[in-house]
Design a protein around this motif. Sequence first.
Motif, PDB file in Angstrom:
ATOM      1  N   SER A 167       0.845  -1.195   0.000  1.00 41.55           N
ATOM      2  CA  SER A 167       0.000   0.000   0.000  1.00 41.55           C
ATOM      3  C   SER A 167       0.875   1.237   0.000  1.00 41.55           C
ATOM      4  N   ARG A 192      -7.942   3.807 -10.848  1.00 42.06           N
ATOM      5  CA  ARG A 192      -9.132   3.260 -10.210  1.00 42.06           C
ATOM      6  C   ARG A 192     -10.352   3.768 -10.965  1.00 42.06           C
ATOM      7  N   PHE A 249      -3.484   3.396  -1.344  1.00 42.21           N
ATOM      8  CA  PHE A 249      -3.857   2.555  -2.485  1.00 42.21           C
ATOM      9  C   PHE A 249      -3.044   1.273  -2.395  1.00 42.21           C
ATOM     10  N   THR A 250      -3.709   0.136  -2.546  1.00 40.09           N
ATOM     11  CA  THR A 250      -3.021  -1.145  -2.525  1.00 40.09           C
ATOM     12  C   THR A 250      -2.758  -1.613  -3.955  1.00 40.09           C
ATOM     13  N   ARG A 289      -2.636  -4.081  -6.229  1.00 37.60           N
ATOM     14  CA  ARG A 289      -3.092  -5.473  -6.276  1.00 37.60           C
ATOM     15  C   ARG A 289      -2.833  -6.139  -7.629  1.00 37.60           C
ATOM     16  N   ASP A 315      -6.384  -1.459  -8.042  1.00 34.78           N
ATOM     17  CA  ASP A 315      -6.714  -1.908  -6.684  1.00 34.78           C
ATOM     18  C   ASP A 315      -7.969  -2.784  -6.752  1.00 34.78           C
ATOM     19  N   CYS A 316      -7.818  -3.923  -7.398  1.00 34.61           N
ATOM     20  CA  CYS A 316      -8.985  -4.811  -7.543  1.00 34.61           C
ATOM     21  C   CYS A 316      -8.505  -6.247  -7.775  1.00 34.61           C
TER      22      CYS A 316
END
Length: 433
Positions: free
Chosen positions: A374, A400, A418-419, A421, A432-433
């Motif tokens: 993150s 995003r 914000f991660t 992913r 981030d999903c």
Amino acid sequence: MKIAAHTLGCKLNFAETSDIMRRFALAGWEQVAFGEAADLYVINTCTVTAIAEKKCRNAIRQAIACNPGAIVAVIGCFAQNAAAEIAKIEGVDLILGNDRKHDLLRYVEAFMKERGELSAAAAQTGRDYPFNIAYSHADRTRTFFKIQDGCDYFCTYCAIPFARGRSRSASIADTIAVAREIEASGAKEVVLTGVNTGTFGQRHGETFFGLLKELDKLEGIERYRISSIEPNLLTDEIIDFVAHSRAFLPHFHIPLQAGSDKVLGLMHRRYDTAFYASLLDKIKAAMPDACIAADIMAGFNGETDEEFAKVMRFVEGLPISYLHVFTFSERPNTAALQMGERIAVHHRREHSRLMQELSDRKKQEFYLQQQGKSRPVLWESDIKGGMIYGFTDNYIRVRRPVASPAEAENLANTIDGFTLRRFVADEEVFEDC
């Protein structure tokens, strides 16, 4: 009256163009896109490579074609070093070098009053140019802030000292006064730009480190990036300061130029490969997730295939996140023109291609090392395909989805966590999903 501008080259040029356009706006001029009909076209030029100069000539001809009756002003580094050549292009009206380009409005007003012959007098050769602080203002999220200009190093391949003169800057106090203007504008991120930023303050008995400490106190500015700094000027105290500061980000741009001690010596660079590798190790020890970019030149004199193999091995072993790769291009008046061991152009291009491939691998490796972590992201105002984009503190591009322009407007110029992913390789962006 309408004005259109086209900028080539570095972030420093973009900051200066923005400052010049601001002066025209205050005088009542309306800025339009380059390529639209205008009364005045301004081309802020670059001379760092032959390709850059070719792009400058193309931009000049594009402006002339847009409106043959308009005033065409060519300013900046190429104008400083090649005024006589530019003067031969029919349709160019004003040629202003770096020493006088910030007075463009005055020269244009005088030209309009007289509508006289081509004015190239402002492209005189000089070395002790005045210094003008400048910053960009078109993007409310990020500002390029010119804190320094010129260079005293005279590396053997480089024409920039001839185009921009000796190193100079304002005082810390005067620089902070302009930084307060940026703070008041609401921009969240400031990118510090210059030709040799680490030499800031040397004429005033001040230091770049001293400036960084004062800038960090302006709490309205939440993020700073150092656009570029020479390896020998990136001190341990600066590294430690960035690692623990309030607003300076873990992102460094550190020119390497060559990964061979032989070639570094021919370039008259002020470090060797051992020093450079040690410097990057210090940064990574203090900031393991730091992004480190490097400039590197392919095909300089003496870079035989054997030397290039050494370069590739050296760069492969460095914790570099990505490279800016340049193909060596002979520049007028530089010492490299007098050297032997010239490398054939097709070998230069091949070295450049291989180095760019290495850069692509390095960048993907860095991105994947960050997956799952993150990081704080500054969201920008652009929306593409229902997505809003931004950059993490360590310069990773992310996106995003946004449901509406109103949501995007609310997010723009804000910072949140914000991660990282999912990595979308073909777009070099994280979701981030």
